[in-house]
Design a protein around this motif. Structure first.
Motif, short mmCIF file in Angstrom:
data_model
loop_
_atom_site.label_atom_id
_atom_site.label_comp_id
_atom_site.label_asym_id
_atom_site.label_seq_id
_atom_site.Cartn_x
_atom_site.Cartn_y
_atom_site.Cartn_z
N GLU A 246 0.86 -1.18 0.00
CA GLU A 246 0.00 0.00 0.00
C GLU A 246 0.89 1.23 0.00
OE1 GLU A 246 -2.17 -0.74 3.62
OE2 GLU A 246 -3.85 -1.62 2.53
N VAL A 247 0.91 1.98 -1.10
CA VAL A 247 1.85 3.08 -1.26
C VAL A 247 1.19 4.29 -1.92
CG1 VAL A 247 3.93 1.64 -1.32
CG2 VAL A 247 2.64 2.07 -3.44
N GLY A 248 1.97 5.35 -2.07
CA GLY A 248 1.46 6.57 -2.64
C GLY A 248 1.28 6.53 -4.14
N TYR A 249 2.20 5.83 -4.86
CA TYR A 249 2.13 5.85 -6.33
C TYR A 249 1.91 4.43 -6.85
CZ TYR A 249 2.93 7.56 -11.07
OH TYR A 249 2.77 7.89 -12.40
N ASP A 250 2.88 3.79 -7.46
CA ASP A 250 2.69 2.45 -8.00
C ASP A 250 3.04 1.39 -6.94
OD1 ASP A 250 2.11 3.60 -10.47
OD2 ASP A 250 4.17 3.39 -11.21
N ALA A 251 2.21 0.36 -6.85
CA ALA A 251 2.54 -0.74 -5.95
C ALA A 251 3.67 -1.59 -6.53
CB ALA A 251 1.30 -1.59 -5.68
N ILE A 252 3.54 -1.98 -7.79
CA ILE A 252 4.60 -2.69 -8.52
C ILE A 252 4.78 -1.99 -9.85
CG2 ILE A 252 5.30 -4.84 -9.63
CD1 ILE A 252 3.74 -6.34 -7.50
N ALA A 253 6.02 -1.67 -10.19
CA ALA A 253 6.31 -1.01 -11.47
C ALA A 253 7.48 -1.73 -12.14
CB ALA A 253 6.65 0.46 -11.25
N SER A 282 -2.41 4.92 -4.25
CA SER A 282 -3.30 6.06 -4.10
C SER A 282 -3.39 6.93 -5.35
CB SER A 282 -2.85 6.91 -2.90
OG SER A 282 -3.01 6.19 -1.70
N SER A 283 -2.24 7.22 -5.98
CA SER A 283 -2.27 8.14 -7.12
C SER A 283 -1.70 7.53 -8.39
CB SER A 283 -1.47 9.41 -6.78
OG SER A 283 -0.11 9.11 -6.54
N GLY A 284 -1.17 6.32 -8.34
CA GLY A 284 -0.61 5.67 -9.51
C GLY A 284 -1.40 4.44 -9.89
N SER A 285 -0.68 3.40 -10.29
CA SER A 285 -1.30 2.14 -10.70
C SER A 285 -0.80 1.02 -9.80
CB SER A 285 -0.97 1.84 -12.16
OG SER A 285 -1.63 0.66 -12.58
N SER A 286 -1.67 0.11 -9.45
CA SER A 286 -1.24 -0.98 -8.59
C SER A 286 -0.27 -1.90 -9.30
CB SER A 286 -2.46 -1.76 -8.08
OG SER A 286 -3.12 -1.02 -7.07
N ILE A 287 -0.44 -2.10 -10.59
CA ILE A 287 0.56 -2.81 -11.39
C ILE A 287 0.83 -1.96 -12.62
CG2 ILE A 287 1.15 -4.88 -12.68
CD1 ILE A 287 -0.74 -6.44 -10.89
N ALA A 288 2.08 -1.50 -12.76
CA ALA A 288 2.45 -0.61 -13.86
C ALA A 288 3.60 -1.21 -14.66
CB ALA A 288 2.87 0.76 -13.32
N SER A 312 -5.54 3.63 -10.36
CA SER A 312 -5.54 2.79 -11.55
C SER A 312 -5.20 1.36 -11.15
CB SER A 312 -4.50 3.32 -12.56
OG SER A 312 -4.41 2.47 -13.68
N GLY A 313 -5.84 0.42 -11.83
CA GLY A 313 -5.58 -0.98 -11.51
C GLY A 313 -4.32 -1.50 -12.18
N MET A 341 -9.77 3.83 -12.66
CA MET A 341 -9.64 3.27 -14.01
C MET A 341 -9.09 1.86 -13.90
SD MET A 341 -7.54 4.68 -17.35
CE MET A 341 -5.91 4.41 -16.65
N ALA A 342 -9.82 0.90 -14.40
CA ALA A 342 -9.40 -0.50 -14.26
C ALA A 342 -8.15 -0.79 -15.06
CB ALA A 342 -10.54 -1.42 -14.70
N PHE A 343 -8.16 -0.44 -16.36
CA PHE A 343 -7.04 -0.77 -17.24
C PHE A 343 -6.61 0.47 -18.04
CE2 PHE A 343 -10.04 -4.51 -17.53
CZ PHE A 343 -9.41 -5.26 -16.54
N GLY A 344 -5.31 0.55 -18.31
CA GLY A 344 -4.82 1.61 -19.16
C GLY A 344 -3.64 1.14 -19.99
#
Length: 455
Positions: A246-253, A282-288, A312-313, A341-344
């Motif tokens: 649980e983080v501010g931007y991406d969980a995994i990038a 919170s503000s990014g994507s959980s998987i990027a 974003s998911g 947004m689910a997917f991008g």
């Protein structure tokens, strides 16, 4: 939030890592064997004081220097007992286990002078946030083999609030440090720990092979700027499993270098297996994926993931000048809850390191499969915006069901070609072409996934 430690065997063992090459299937199905280290010392033996105030950088450095003498004798363990151990950055060595006992907290110093400066990564050409050098990560290692950072749910706390303030006020002269970073290393394990308040990234394997991140908890406040959980970067044979982030931007990038520097370095991120995770960003994507992906990203399998309360998911990011590719990605058995947004898949995302990038270096995004996904309280299903000069191809959606308010636009698509089956709400026409080459590719990818999952 701390996770209970599942592998109680690690209480008695420090671990050496070996991968059974005869195994087949996903990367996470390659089971490491556990081997006790024949030598162990406590950080107390080197004068460390666990009061949360005394600086212990020299104690950690001296302990690891001493343990280097056991590299050819089966390796060694550095034991960190309960207490609060304030330190600046320090480097590990090969055939070493850093073990944090329950109640042990390694605290990152809030004095920047206690963090060494290092050169930028060659695949980035500069610090990711500022030109020039960057602060070295709190716990780091270069060109190591068989190194483990683990414990009985001990904690590594970066005390990142001062770094976040400096970042947002533009007071830094160098890019922020991470909590754990390994470069050019082989057989790396990070497990059974809690990570808190990273200045930037929490775990960053770059130019690494055979990496296992398992049974960890990562947390940073939702407002912390660009804090990221785990960043596999130009690395291969990576397993991430059984964790909460649980983080501010991406969980995994997933990344692989930046524009001309990443293209020249030419080391992809590939053969990555991600499974059984709870993710919140919170503000990014959980998987990027990306946007720094100039060395390429391929053969990534994500499964059994719960994504919640996120902007974003799942998001694939790139832009002109990146070059590289994102391809052969299979994401399956995902539950989405409270997602904007689910997917991008975005073709104009991200900045450039300098003005030397080649605008004609176009990225290739191909063979992306999303299947067996359910989502509730979703604001937008997906935004797939490719490049006119390099459309995204073979975007494949199977068995996707998302609950979205009827008054909202569900999908946005341009410069993409794909195929879909059993998708709700109904996707854009670009994803409904059952007579295109994409449909054959999509079915082939889905069948390949089914075969590999059965191994």
């Amino acid at each position: 939030m701390k996770m209970p430690v599942a592998l109680l065997l690690l209480l008695a063992l420090s671990i050496a890592v070996r991968i059974d090459a005869e195994e087949s299937g996903g990367v996470c199905d390659y089971k490491p064997s556990l081997k006790p280290r024949p030598h162990s010392v406590s950080i107390l033996e080197f004068g460390a004081v666990g009061d949360g105030k005394t600086l212990n950088t020299l104690a950690f450095q001296n302990a690891i220097f001493y343990l280097k003498s056991f590299t050819d004798k089966g390796g060694a363990q550095l034991y960190v007992p309960p207490g609060k151990w304030l330190t600046g950055s320090f480097s590990l060595t090969s055939h070493l286990t850093l073990f944090l006992e329950k109640g042990a907290v390694i605290l990152g110093s809030q004095d920047p002078s206690h963090w060494d400066l290092v050169n930028p990564l060659p695949s980035y050409g500069r610090g990711i946030e500022l030109p020039g050098k960057r602060y070295q990560s709190l716990i780091n290692g270069d060109m190591l083999n068989d190194v483990v950072v683990t414990g009985d749910n001990g904690t590594i706390d970066g005390q990142g609030s001062v770094w976040w303030d400096w970042f947002e006020s533009h007071s830094l002269n160098y890019s922020r440090p991470h909590l754990v970073e390994f470069t050019s290393s082989d057989y790396v394990v990070v497990s059974n720990l809690t990570f808190l308040n990273a200045p930037a990234y929490n775990i960053h394997p770059v130019y690494c092979s055979n990496v296992l991140v398992q049974n960890i908890s990562v947390s940073a406040p939702g407002e912390s700027p660009y804090t990221i959980g785990i960043v596999p970067d130009s690395s291969n044979n990576v397993c991430i499993e059984d964790s909460l982030i649980e983080v501010g931007y991406d969980a995994i990038a997933l990344k692989s270098g930046w524009d001309e520097y990443g293209i020249a370095y030419d080391r992809p991120t590939k053969d990555v297996h991600i499974r059984r995770l709870y993710l919140q960003s919170s503000s990014g994507s959980s998987i990027a994926f990306g946007s720094e992906m100039s060395g390429g990203i391929s053969n990534v399998h994500v499964e059994q993931v719960h994504i919640y309360n996120s902007f974003s998911g799942i998001e694939l990011r790139t832009t002109k000048g990146r070059g590289g590719y994102i391809k052969q990605i299979i994401i399956s058995n995902v539950e989405l809850e409270n997602i904007n947004m689910a997917f991008g898949a975005i073709g104009d995302c991200g900045s450039h390191p300098d003005d030397k990038f080649d605008p004609n270096a176009l990225p290739d995004l191909d063979q992306i499969t999303l299947q067996n996904v359910i989502g509730s309280n979703i604001t937008m299903a997906g935004n797939f915006t490719g490049l006119a000069e390099s459309p995204f191809t073979s975007l494949c959606l199977f068995n996707v069901s998302l609950t979205i308010p009827a008054t909202l636009t569900s999908w946005t698509c341009s410069n993409v070609v794909g195929f879909s089956e059993s998708v709700s709400p109904e996707p854009c026409p670009e994803l409904e072409n059952s007579y295109s080459n994409s449909s054959a590719v999509c079915y082939s990818d889905m069948n390949s996934y089914g075969k590999s999952a059965a191994l």
